[in-house]
Design an enzyme around this catalytic site. Sequence first.
Site, PDB file in Angstrom:
ATOM      1  N   LEU A  84       0.834  -1.202   0.000  1.00 49.86           N
ATOM      2  CA  LEU A  84       0.000   0.000   0.000  1.00 49.86           C
ATOM      3  C   LEU A  84       0.868   1.252   0.000  1.00 49.86           C
ATOM      4  O   LEU A  84       1.974   1.249   0.539  1.00 49.86           O
ATOM      5  CB  LEU A  84      -0.902   0.012   1.240  1.00 49.86           C
ATOM      6  N   ASP A  85       0.353   2.318  -0.609  1.00 48.91           N
ATOM      7  CA  ASP A  85       1.058   3.599  -0.534  1.00 48.91           C
ATOM      8  C   ASP A  85       0.449   4.422   0.605  1.00 48.91           C
ATOM      9  O   ASP A  85      -0.451   3.963   1.308  1.00 48.91           O
ATOM     10  CB  ASP A  85       1.013   4.334  -1.875  1.00 48.91           C
ATOM     11  N   SER A  86       0.935   5.642   0.785  1.00 50.38           N
ATOM     12  CA  SER A  86       0.491   6.452   1.921  1.00 50.38           C
ATOM     13  C   SER A  86      -1.000   6.804   1.839  1.00 50.38           C
ATOM     14  O   SER A  86      -1.683   6.843   2.862  1.00 50.38           O
ATOM     15  CB  SER A  86       1.328   7.721   2.029  1.00 50.38           C
TER      16      SER A  86
END
Length: 129
Positions: A84-86
Amino acid sequence: MAARNALLKYLRVNVNALSPLQNPRAGAGGLTRLISRNFSEEARGSFLDKPEVTDRVLTVVKTFQKIDPSKVTPNAHFQNDLGLDSLDTVEIVMALEEEFCFEIPDNEADKIHSINLAVDFIASHPQAK
């Protein structure tokens, strides 16, 4: 006077006794006792048990669209293990807020990078339901 007596009964204060504010010998300690006696139960709240929180957090994370449910474990890191990204992490935290019916402050939400951290924070928060 009737309203005062009803209010004092609601707050579980003995109507016949002098309040700490009226008793000069009670001082601040009396006021502290009055406040802690009447508000400490609400302030403490009830904490959820960790296994229940873990199950609910895992369920929320597994239902996130961008995650392979087979990769979700109690030790999974959002970025390293789940990819996952931020922004995805922010969406997970928002989903957890919705699941547990309380708002996670931004400065605390920024520290939640894994399922374990989410579980620890939620299990220790008195407003989590």
